[in-house]
Design a protein around this motif. Structure first.
Motif, PDB file in Angstrom:
ATOM      1  N   TYR A 419       0.929  -1.252  -0.039  1.00  0.00           N
ATOM      2  CA  TYR A 419      -0.166   0.121  -0.219  1.00  0.00           C
ATOM      3  C   TYR A 419       0.870   1.316  -0.119  1.00  0.00           C
ATOM      4  CZ  TYR A 419      -3.804  -3.153   1.379  1.00  0.00           C
ATOM      5  OH  TYR A 419      -4.698  -4.153   1.399  1.00  0.00           O
ATOM      6  N   TYR A 420       0.330   2.491  -0.475  1.00  0.00           N
ATOM      7  CA  TYR A 420       0.988   3.849  -0.095  1.00  0.00           C
ATOM      8  C   TYR A 420       0.233   4.681   0.403  1.00  0.00           C
ATOM      9  CZ  TYR A 420      -1.640   5.640  -4.331  1.00  0.00           C
ATOM     10  OH  TYR A 420      -2.524   5.820  -5.285  1.00  0.00           O
ATOM     11  N   SER A 421       0.722   5.685   1.201  1.00  0.00           N
ATOM     12  CA  SER A 421      -0.099   6.660   1.795  1.00  0.00           C
ATOM     13  C   SER A 421       0.586   7.814   1.064  1.00  0.00           C
ATOM     14  CB  SER A 421       0.112   6.738   3.270  1.00  0.00           C
ATOM     15  OG  SER A 421      -0.729   5.443   3.671  1.00  0.00           O
ATOM     16  N   ALA A 422      -0.301   8.860   0.425  1.00  0.00           N
ATOM     17  CA  ALA A 422       0.327  10.024  -0.252  1.00  0.00           C
ATOM     18  C   ALA A 422      -0.100  11.182   0.725  1.00  0.00           C
ATOM     19  CB  ALA A 422      -0.800  10.178  -1.319  1.00  0.00           C
ATOM     20  N   PRO A 423       0.990  12.134   0.539  1.00  0.00           N
ATOM     21  CA  PRO A 423       0.807  13.344   1.301  1.00  0.00           C
ATOM     22  C   PRO A 423      -0.466  14.125   1.021  1.00  0.00           C
ATOM     23  CG  PRO A 423       2.329  13.578  -0.210  1.00  0.00           C
ATOM     24  CD  PRO A 423       1.966  12.214  -0.389  1.00  0.00           C
ATOM     25  N   TYR A 424      -1.123  14.640   2.089  1.00  0.00           N
ATOM     26  CA  TYR A 424      -2.523  15.432   1.996  1.00  0.00           C
ATOM     27  C   TYR A 424      -2.480  16.689   2.722  1.00  0.00           C
ATOM     28  CZ  TYR A 424      -7.305  16.572   3.153  1.00  0.00           C
ATOM     29  OH  TYR A 424      -8.395  17.303   3.225  1.00  0.00           O
ATOM     30  N   THR A 425      -3.111  17.662   1.907  1.00  0.00           N
ATOM     31  CA  THR A 425      -3.207  19.049   2.615  1.00  0.00           C
ATOM     32  C   THR A 425      -4.556  19.334   2.537  1.00  0.00           C
ATOM     33  OG1 THR A 425      -1.197  19.847   1.500  1.00  0.00           O
ATOM     34  CG2 THR A 425      -2.811  21.421   2.409  1.00  0.00           C
ATOM     35  N   VAL A 478      -2.252  14.709 -10.942  1.00  0.00           N
ATOM     36  CA  VAL A 478      -1.200  15.051 -10.230  1.00  0.00           C
ATOM     37  C   VAL A 478      -0.393  14.457  -9.204  1.00  0.00           C
ATOM     38  CG1 VAL A 478      -0.524  17.300  -8.847  1.00  0.00           C
ATOM     39  CG2 VAL A 478      -2.456  17.527 -10.675  1.00  0.00           C
ATOM     40  N   LEU A 479       1.017  14.142  -9.150  1.00  0.00           N
ATOM     41  CA  LEU A 479       1.673  13.729  -8.117  1.00  0.00           C
ATOM     42  C   LEU A 479       2.280  14.679  -7.536  1.00  0.00           C
ATOM     43  CD1 LEU A 479       2.998  10.872  -7.133  1.00  0.00           C
ATOM     44  CD2 LEU A 479       4.910  11.118  -8.504  1.00  0.00           C
ATOM     45  N   GLU A 480       1.604  15.043  -6.163  1.00  0.00           N
ATOM     46  CA  GLU A 480       2.131  16.072  -5.361  1.00  0.00           C
ATOM     47  C   GLU A 480       3.438  15.584  -4.710  1.00  0.00           C
ATOM     48  OE1 GLU A 480      -1.248  19.034  -4.029  1.00  0.00           O
ATOM     49  OE2 GLU A 480      -1.613  16.889  -3.297  1.00  0.00           O
ATOM     50  N   ALA A 481       4.193  16.875  -4.434  1.00  0.00           N
ATOM     51  CA  ALA A 481       5.504  16.668  -3.658  1.00  0.00           C
ATOM     52  C   ALA A 481       5.194  16.247  -2.340  1.00  0.00           C
ATOM     53  CB  ALA A 481       6.157  18.134  -3.865  1.00  0.00           C
ATOM     54  N   GLY A 482       6.137  15.695  -1.777  1.00  0.00           N
ATOM     55  CA  GLY A 482       6.356  15.215  -0.423  1.00  0.00           C
ATOM     56  C   GLY A 482       6.703  13.688  -0.031  1.00  0.00           C
ATOM     57  N   ASP A 483       6.480  13.408   1.090  1.00  0.00           N
ATOM     58  CA  ASP A 483       6.795  12.027   1.471  1.00  0.00           C
ATOM     59  C   ASP A 483       5.696  11.096   1.300  1.00  0.00           C
ATOM     60  OD1 ASP A 483       9.374  12.854   2.015  1.00  0.00           O
ATOM     61  OD2 ASP A 483       9.119  12.955   4.236  1.00  0.00           O
ATOM     62  N   TYR A 484       5.951   9.942   0.535  1.00  0.00           N
ATOM     63  CA  TYR A 484       4.938   8.918   0.277  1.00  0.00           C
ATOM     64  C   TYR A 484       5.225   7.746   1.062  1.00  0.00           C
ATOM     65  CZ  TYR A 484       2.929  11.496  -3.644  1.00  0.00           C
ATOM     66  OH  TYR A 484       2.231  12.312  -4.412  1.00  0.00           O
ATOM     67  N   ARG A 499       8.472   1.882   4.123  1.00  0.00           N
ATOM     68  CA  ARG A 499       9.716   2.690   3.473  1.00  0.00           C
ATOM     69  C   ARG A 499       9.241   4.076   2.835  1.00  0.00           C
ATOM     70  NH1 ARG A 499      11.381  -1.168   5.402  1.00  0.00           N
ATOM     71  NH2 ARG A 499      13.075  -2.560   4.681  1.00  0.00           N
ATOM     72  N   THR A 500       9.973   4.690   2.946  1.00  0.00           N
ATOM     73  CA  THR A 500       9.502   6.238   2.379  1.00  0.00           C
ATOM     74  C   THR A 500      10.027   6.582   1.261  1.00  0.00           C
ATOM     75  OG1 THR A 500       9.463   7.178   4.632  1.00  0.00           O
ATOM     76  CG2 THR A 500       9.469   8.622   2.858  1.00  0.00           C
ATOM     77  N   VAL A 501       9.083   7.139   0.105  1.00  0.00           N
ATOM     78  CA  VAL A 501       9.421   7.538  -1.165  1.00  0.00           C
ATOM     79  C   VAL A 501       9.182   9.111  -0.928  1.00  0.00           C
ATOM     80  CG1 VAL A 501       8.940   7.724  -3.785  1.00  0.00           C
ATOM     81  CG2 VAL A 501       8.930   5.359  -2.386  1.00  0.00           C
ATOM     82  N   THR A 502      10.337   9.881  -1.459  1.00  0.00           N
ATOM     83  CA  THR A 502      10.192  11.483  -1.568  1.00  0.00           C
ATOM     84  C   THR A 502       9.980  11.683  -2.844  1.00  0.00           C
ATOM     85  OG1 THR A 502      11.271  11.567   0.703  1.00  0.00           O
ATOM     86  CG2 THR A 502      10.935  13.407  -0.905  1.00  0.00           C
ATOM     87  N   ILE A 503       8.811  12.579  -3.225  1.00  0.00           N
ATOM     88  CA  ILE A 503       8.626  12.954  -4.357  1.00  0.00           C
ATOM     89  C   ILE A 503       9.144  14.630  -4.494  1.00  0.00           C
ATOM     90  CG2 ILE A 503       7.169  13.685  -6.291  1.00  0.00           C
ATOM     91  CD1 ILE A 503       7.814  10.732  -5.936  1.00  0.00           C
ATOM     92  N   ASP A 504      10.143  15.005  -5.164  1.00  0.00           N
ATOM     93  CA  ASP A 504      10.833  16.382  -4.803  1.00  0.00           C
ATOM     94  C   ASP A 504       9.871  17.445  -5.348  1.00  0.00           C
ATOM     95  OD1 ASP A 504      10.913  15.721  -7.872  1.00  0.00           O
ATOM     96  OD2 ASP A 504      12.984  16.267  -8.191  1.00  0.00           O
ATOM     97  N   ARG A 505       9.014  17.377  -6.357  1.00  0.00           N
ATOM     98  CA  ARG A 505       8.137  18.450  -6.868  1.00  0.00           C
ATOM     99  C   ARG A 505       6.774  17.911  -7.403  1.00  0.00           C
ATOM    100  NH1 ARG A 505       7.560  18.879 -12.451  1.00  0.00           N
ATOM    101  NH2 ARG A 505       9.300  17.467 -13.573  1.00  0.00           N
TER     102      ARG A 505
END
Length: 929
Positions: A419-425, A478-484, A499-505
């Motif tokens: 599974y993945y958990s995307a950053p949310y605002t 849209v793939l938002e920047a942040g830690d997944y 584990r953590t995947v970081t998207i830079d932008r």
């Protein structure tokens, strides 16, 4: 002088004239032959294919059919063996080691046991292995006195025919269980198996209130225990040492009663098809180790789901339509004028586990008090250790390598879930706290054995669809920047490692920024603003759970003026200025010559130039369970039929093997198995002379009350898509094409095919991330070459008339090449064929829709181009299937031909008789002179 012997011999008696009645009969027969020939040649000739198709049946006793049938029976048992899901197992209740005798309780264990559903996924149950037989074949002796008690007292459910379900619950009241019955059972065995059955089917959703049905009461839903079932469980729990509950249902139920300490074990078996009961017996005895995982979230209370409040019957009081279809009044469509119906998908993306996991993560609900069994949950008779052995991210693709070790005492299979958990605002693009990223299933692992599995997905797969323009005006992925946070989990809730995947932008997949996703032909942009916004609904948002959580939709409301106007006054057919087409060319090509050619090969134009206008209109307009022949291109008639759970030719009245419910295939979480199911399914179809299948089903378990949930895989788009795509690959590898159905948002049966179609409102994010996702995977990964559109409307537009759905998204974005057929519109006038052809719907699952083609289509260049394009799509599907050239035939019906031959033979005999009598009389008269 002539010789005496050459003189004619005088007849000894005069020759009588033929009777006048015979002459009259011959004349009548002659007129009849002329009339039949005229009718056949002028009126009936275009419909010979129908008669041929529906009067010709395969040899069911042939070796080919028998071998194919046995193979599908074998794999049906295998699917059930991997789909059975162990929900509870306390006190080593299972497997039944050392147990040889059991008592089976429940009025549904025999005659009322559910092997499948009604409608397109129904089948012949006469050759099915029964639940009792499955137990006995596994070595268990079933209390014969208790079985006789049920045989003599239990009430059988009503046979509802092709469509519909008997929702009455027929469990016997406790007063029926005399002390003698109980004492006899206790003396026979201390083990009690309680069977609880629920059913589903086409045309109707499950009742949310049982007030109108027998066996339960007002205030309880069909997915809750009835009072008699509660009493049965209480009696069994109080009298037997080992209590095992077998849940025979395609739909998720309220199972709080399973938590009772007196219930030792519970098995979810779904709908097991023809032979699945053999597997159930083997799971109970331990010959098979259960490895199924839930495909839906099981809450304690179904009313906790936000979809509960906008599901079922809701009307526009100020918009009425009249059903104009050929067979109005049959099935779930009603004759006459009625209100137009609507449904609001106000929960947005928060369907199933996406709601429960996210609401819990935000503190809106108490997860443990709300959810009994998470999505992806299941137990085993052994134990497994899972660990992330390696993890990589190359900037495009994420790969999780997992080591799975059987740490228990018996062999078994395990499911690996990532599974993945995307950053949310808050206030930004809606995000689920948890989303399934990928999955796989191990082989059968012996104790101590380890297998390494790799699960991969792309960064693009984690992008969310921004339909409101938070980051992309006009909509885009849209793939938002942040830690997944990427996690290995036992199910949607229980984490093993992260584990953590970081998207830079921010990556915005549109033409103005990062271009289309690599899997798309053109960048996805908003295509359904009229569906997302014009409904006037407030969608559920995690930015304000309490303020946006749905309330019960009204039974009736007035449609706003613009919606009423759109429903009452559909847009006219457009006829742009285009070049006309060529008809009747003599280019010497046949459809067989097109095999393997690309969709855009110039040869297609030459082939299509050979067709006549009449051939084109008959082909697209008469697509009910077959496609018509076209002599100009050497195309035979081809048989097509239902359904997702096995060959079900409802027009020619024959069936293949009844497969497990599609949801059971989902419970296996096994893509390799799904592909083998497709291969054997197609082989049986071929043996039965079927070229195309209306299958598999790819809609969503939006609600546990969905009547056709047995035909669909799960509540999750990825799981559904991967299983369906694998099955499609299997089917098409054998030369059979399949129409993945029902495209799209056909997630309830209530009013889906009534006059005017069900008006469906949903935001584009939920459409793309959940409801369209399985079809997208079936196209891109499964390579499906056919799709079935649905009855309902997207907003005010019927899906079969939606250019946005069938052309822009399906063909332009996803790259689909092939044909689209409607759902059966014989009893539901949910589409106008003239508008549908222009939208990209090629084939009409009906008869004589050619009578519905207007001058807009038949007498304009734009209409001719639409017909030609539809034929191109149909031909492309069929040219790339081996069945095209082995199924069907040219010419008129053998039945009509036989009638003409018989009549002609009678006339010939009578004619010969008259001529011979006439010649004899002529000679006699000459001799008398």
């Amino acid at each position: 002088m002539a010789d005496e012997k050459d003189k004619p011999t005088k007849p000894t008696k005069p020759v009588k004239r033929p009777k006048k009645a015979l002459f009259v009969i011959m004349c009548i027969l002659s007129v009849l032959v002329v009339a039949v020939t005229l009718v056949v040649g002028v009126v009936a000739s275009p419909y010979f294919d129908l008669v041929t198709t529906f009067t010709t049946k395969p040899d069911m006793a042939s070796t080919e059919v028998q071998q194919a049938s046995q193979a599908t029976r074998d794999i049906t048992e295998e699917v059930e063996a991997e789909g059975v899901t162990l929900l509870k197992n306390e006190n080593d209740a299972l497997p039944l080691e050392g147990v040889t005798k059991v008592n089976v309780f429940g009025s549904t264990a025999d005659n009322n046991f559910s092997y499948g559903g009604t409608g397109s996924g129904s089948g012949d149950t006469s050759k099915n292995v029964t639940f009792y037989q499955g137990l006995e074949d596994a070595g268990l002796s079933v209390n014969p006195n208790l079985k006789q008690f049920y045989d003599e007292n239990a009430i059988s459910a009503q046979d509802m025919g092709l469509v519909g379900t008997d929702w009455n619950l027929y469990e016997l009241p406790q007063s029926s269980y005399t002390q003698d019955v109980i004492d006899d059972a206790k003396a026979y065995s201390d083990t009690a198996i309680v069977v609880l059955t629920r059913k589903g089917g086409e045309g109707f959703d499950l009742p949310t209130d049982m007030a109108a049905y027998e066996g339960s009461e007002a205030g309880r839903s069909y997915l809750e225990l009835s009072p008699n079932e509660e009493d049965l469980l209480a009696m069994v729990e109080g009298n037997f040492d080992r209590v095992i509950v077998v849940l025979n249902s395609p739909n998720a139920m309220e199972l709080g009663f399973v938590d009772a300490p007196q219930v030792d074990a519970a098995l979810w078996v779904g709908t097991p098809g023809a032979t699945g009961c053999e597997a159930i017996g083997k799971v109970l005895t331990g010959a098979v180790n259960p490895s199924g995982r839930t495909v839906d979230t099981f809450p304690y209370d179904v009313e906790s789901a936000p979809s509960y409040y906008n599901f079922g019957a809701h009307d526009y009081s100020n918009v009425q339509h009249t059903n104009q279809s050929m067979f109005a009044g049959s099935g779930d469509a009603t004759a006459g004028t009625e209100n137009v119906h609507f449904v609001d998908y106000v929960e947005g993306i928060y369907v199933g586990y996406r709601y429960y996991e996210t609401a819990a993560a935000d503190g809106y609900i108490d997860y443990d008090a709300t959810v009994q069994y998470p999505f992806g949950y299941g137990l085993s008779y052994t134990t497994f250790d899972e660990k992330i052995a390696d993890f990589s991210d190359d900037g495009t693709t994420i790969t999780m390598t997992v080591d799975v070790t059987n740490t228990g005492d018996v062999a078994g299979k395990d499911v690996v879930e990532a599974y993945y958990s995307a950053p949310y605002t808050p206030g930004g693009i809606e995000k689920s706290a948890v989303v399934l990223a990928g999955f796989d299933k191990t082989k059968l692992l012996e104790p101590g054995e380890t297998q390494t599995l790799k699960i991969s997905w792309t960064h693009e797969d984690m992008a969310s669809y921004d339909y409101t323009g938070v980051k992309a005006k006009g909509g885009a992925y849209v793939l938002e920047a942040g830690d997944y946070q990427v996690s290995l989990r036992r199910n949607s809730h229980d984490v093993v490692d992260t584990r953590t995947v970081t998207i830079d932008r921010d990556y915005i997949y549109n033409d103005a920024n990062d271009g289309a996703r690599s899997s798309d032909g053109v960048a996805a942009t908003n295509q359904f603003d009229d569906v997302s916004f014009d409904g006037g609904v407030t969608y559920l948002s995690r930015a304000d759970w309490a303020g946006t959580f749905p309330t019960m939709a009204p039974a009736e409301k007035e449609a706003p003026a613009e919606i009423k106007d759109a429903l009452d006054n559909p847009a006219p057919v457009e006829n742009p200025d285009v070049d006309d087409v060529t008809y009747g060319a003599k280019n010497g090509l046949t459809l067989a010559d097109m095999t393997g050619l690309s969709y855009d090969d110039p040869q297609w134009d030459k082939l299509l130039d050979q067709m006549t206008l009449n051939e084109q209109k008959m082909l697209v307009s008469n697509g009910g369970w077959m496609t018509f022949s076209a002599k100009s291109v050497g195309k035979p008639a081809i048989v097509e039929c239902d359904g997702p759970n096995g060959v079900n030719n409802i027009m020619a009245s024959y069936n293949g093997t009844q497969l497990t419910g599609q949801s059971v295939l989902g419970y296996t979480w096994n893509k390799e198995l799904a592909q083998r199911v497709g291969e054997l399914f197609a082989q049986e179809a071929t043996a039965l002379k079927v070229g195309g299948l209306y299958a598999p089903g790819a809609d969503t378990h939006r609600s546990p009350f969905g009547g056709r949930n047995y035909e669909y895989v799960s509540e999750d788009g990825l799981l559904t898509g991967e299983i369906v795509a694998a099955e499609v690959r299997g089917i098409q590898s054998q030369g059979v094409y399949c129409y993945v159905k029902h495209f799209a948002l056909n997630d309830q049966e209530t009013h889906r095919g009534d006059a005017g179609g069900l008006v469906t409102w949903a935001n584009e994010q939920s459409m793309r991330e959940i409801y369209l996702r399985p079809f997208e995977i079936a196209v891109k990964d499964g390579g499906t070459m056919a799709i079935m559109s649905s009855y309902n409307r997207l907003g005010t537009t019927p899906t079969a008339e939606s250019h946005a759905l069938l052309t822009q998204v399906l063909r332009n974005e996803w790259g689909f090449r092939g044909s689209v057929v409607t759902d059966c519109i014989l009893s539901a006038d949910t589409v106008n064929i003239n508008r549908g052809l222009r939208a990209g719907n090629d084939l009409y699952l009906a008869f004589m829709q050619n009578n519905m083609l207007t001058s807009d289509t038949l007498e304009t260049a734009a209409g001719h181009q639409a017909l030609r394009n539809a034929c191109h799509n149909i031909f492309y599907t069929e040219a790339n299937s081996s069945s095209t050239f082995t199924v069907g035939m040219f010419g008129q019906s053998p039945l009509i031909t036989a009638v003409e031959v018989v009549l002609a033979a009678i006339i010939a005999l009578l004619g010969t008789y008259f001529v011979r009598r006439h010649m004899k009389m002529k000679r006699w008269r000459a001799q008398q002179q």
